[in-house]
Scaffold this active site. Sequence first.
Site, PDB file in Angstrom:
ATOM      1  N   ASN A   1      -3.166  -4.443  -1.245  1.00  0.00           N
ATOM      2  CA  ASN A   1      -4.393  -4.475  -2.040  1.00  0.00           C
ATOM      3  C   ASN A   1      -4.485  -3.265  -2.975  1.00  0.00           C
ATOM      4  O   ASN A   1      -5.058  -3.348  -4.061  1.00  0.00           O
ATOM      5  CB  ASN A   1      -5.630  -4.547  -1.132  1.00  0.00           C
ATOM      6  CG  ASN A   1      -5.769  -3.371  -0.197  1.00  0.00           C
ATOM      7  OD1 ASN A   1      -4.879  -3.109   0.620  1.00  0.00           O
ATOM      8  ND2 ASN A   1      -6.873  -2.655  -0.289  1.00  0.00           N
ATOM      9  N   HIS A   2      -3.872  -2.138  -2.603  1.00  0.00           N
ATOM     10  CA  HIS A   2      -3.957  -0.954  -3.459  1.00  0.00           C
ATOM     11  C   HIS A   2      -3.042  -1.060  -4.675  1.00  0.00           C
ATOM     12  O   HIS A   2      -3.371  -0.518  -5.732  1.00  0.00           O
ATOM     13  CB  HIS A   2      -3.673   0.307  -2.645  1.00  0.00           C
ATOM     14  CG  HIS A   2      -4.834   0.696  -1.778  1.00  0.00           C
ATOM     15  ND1 HIS A   2      -5.789   1.597  -2.171  1.00  0.00           N
ATOM     16  CD2 HIS A   2      -5.209   0.257  -0.552  1.00  0.00           C
ATOM     17  CE1 HIS A   2      -6.703   1.720  -1.221  1.00  0.00           C
ATOM     18  NE2 HIS A   2      -6.370   0.919  -0.216  1.00  0.00           N
TER      19      HIS A   2
ATOM     20  N   HIS B   1       0.361  -8.656   3.501  1.00  0.00           N
ATOM     21  CA  HIS B   1      -0.351  -7.392   3.659  1.00  0.00           C
ATOM     22  C   HIS B   1      -1.639  -7.565   4.448  1.00  0.00           C
ATOM     23  O   HIS B   1      -1.889  -6.830   5.410  1.00  0.00           O
ATOM     24  CB  HIS B   1      -0.661  -6.775   2.298  1.00  0.00           C
ATOM     25  CG  HIS B   1      -1.355  -5.450   2.405  1.00  0.00           C
ATOM     26  ND1 HIS B   1      -0.706  -4.316   2.839  1.00  0.00           N
ATOM     27  CD2 HIS B   1      -2.641  -5.085   2.157  1.00  0.00           C
ATOM     28  CE1 HIS B   1      -1.564  -3.304   2.858  1.00  0.00           C
ATOM     29  NE2 HIS B   1      -2.737  -3.741   2.444  1.00  0.00           N
TER      30      HIS B   1
ATOM     31  N   ASP C   1       0.826  -1.207   0.000  1.00  0.00           N
ATOM     32  CA  ASP C   1       0.000   0.000   0.000  1.00  0.00           C
ATOM     33  C   ASP C   1       0.862   1.260   0.000  1.00  0.00           C
ATOM     34  O   ASP C   1       0.703   2.153   0.828  1.00  0.00           O
ATOM     35  CB  ASP C   1      -0.992   0.005   1.171  1.00  0.00           C
ATOM     36  CG  ASP C   1      -2.246  -0.792   0.865  1.00  0.00           C
ATOM     37  OD1 ASP C   1      -2.265  -1.490  -0.172  1.00  0.00           O
ATOM     38  OD2 ASP C   1      -3.205  -0.737   1.657  1.00  0.00           O
TER      39      ASP C   1
END
Length: 406
Positions: free
Chosen positions: A143-144, A243, A108
Amino acid sequence: MEEDSSSSSSSSSNLCKQVPLDVSSFVDAFVDFSATGLFFPQNSNPKTSSPPTSPPQTRHPSPPRLLAIGDLHGDLDKTLQALSLSGIIDARSLRWTGGDAVAVQLGDVLDRGSDELKLLYLLHRLKLEAERSGGALLTLLGNHEVMNVDRNFRYVTPSALREFQIWADWFQLGNSMKSLCQGIETPEDIFRGIPRKFPGIREEFHAGFRARIAALRPNGPITKRFLSGNPAVLVVGDSIFVHGGLLPEHVDYGLDKINEEVWDWINGMGGRLLPAFLTGPNAVVWARRFSQEQEKKCDCSTLEHVLATIPGARRMIMGHTIQMAGINGVCSNQAIRVDVGMSRGCGDGLPEVLEIVGNSDGLRVLTSNPVYKRDRFNAKSKEAGEKVGLGMLVSDHGLKQLEVNA
């Protein structure tokens, strides 16, 4: 005389062959500096300075000093505070000073902030410098990152779109310069197949959207250079880094296999569809099974099962879910959560870094929060932030950094 002429001709021929490589390197350095203000170290190991050509390594030996840094979300100032707090960079020169330490950044880097490209370039340069010093900076996929490679830009800021638009302008200029030099392969058009207009998006952002897609799509120039070497899961010594969270089905599938399939997808070899373990609430980058701040909401039994199935694993270290009370450990410190929401675009928390010396249970939090000098170091109850068992160190240098950058 003939010998001198032949020697001169040979030398001239070698020089001419080298010119395209020198021109290409110069243009790349010119684009890097123009877009981000950063140069890269000379004579770097080609294996680390060039885009990786094979899936990232999943397992690494235990280093003398191990550090974990949570989500950055496009905030350069807060990132520099965290890196300085950990002692692995010099705050003035922004050079690696960590020696043989290993630092893991849990993903992220993208979204919510305005310094995404500057962060990607800075982390990449620090990786090269760390490798030359016998240490390492390892970065995970969050996830980003996955969302952006998949063209999901719902958390991007207008200033970040502008940053990518500026990068694309310089990158195209660099390609134009290269095309003028005979001997350099004609660069591909980075906008090939990308529309100029985007229905539902304000027209002022269309150029930024085009640039972001071009840079971050599978096998795009930014993806290939800065993200393709990022694993989804990492084991360093006796610590697992992920993550979101690692569940039994992920271990059964195989950690190396997960990283290999992520590598294929992010390099454009796995098709447009995301691998299954990157989507949904139980994905390795999305899971929150072990991230709830209250220990009673953490699935300790599942966590114990996961750790038991990975030889030598003693703890799982995660980002993704902001911990309002700071870095903390639950389930007898088998679950360590390090996302403190430090980015101004996502929490604006004070930077903290987890430190592990050797294969030690003596985990320590390096913090710039003066409150913890009073309360956190001697936390006795689980209500006091779930910090039982974690030692704390308040860095005076970190506090000075905060004052300078306030």
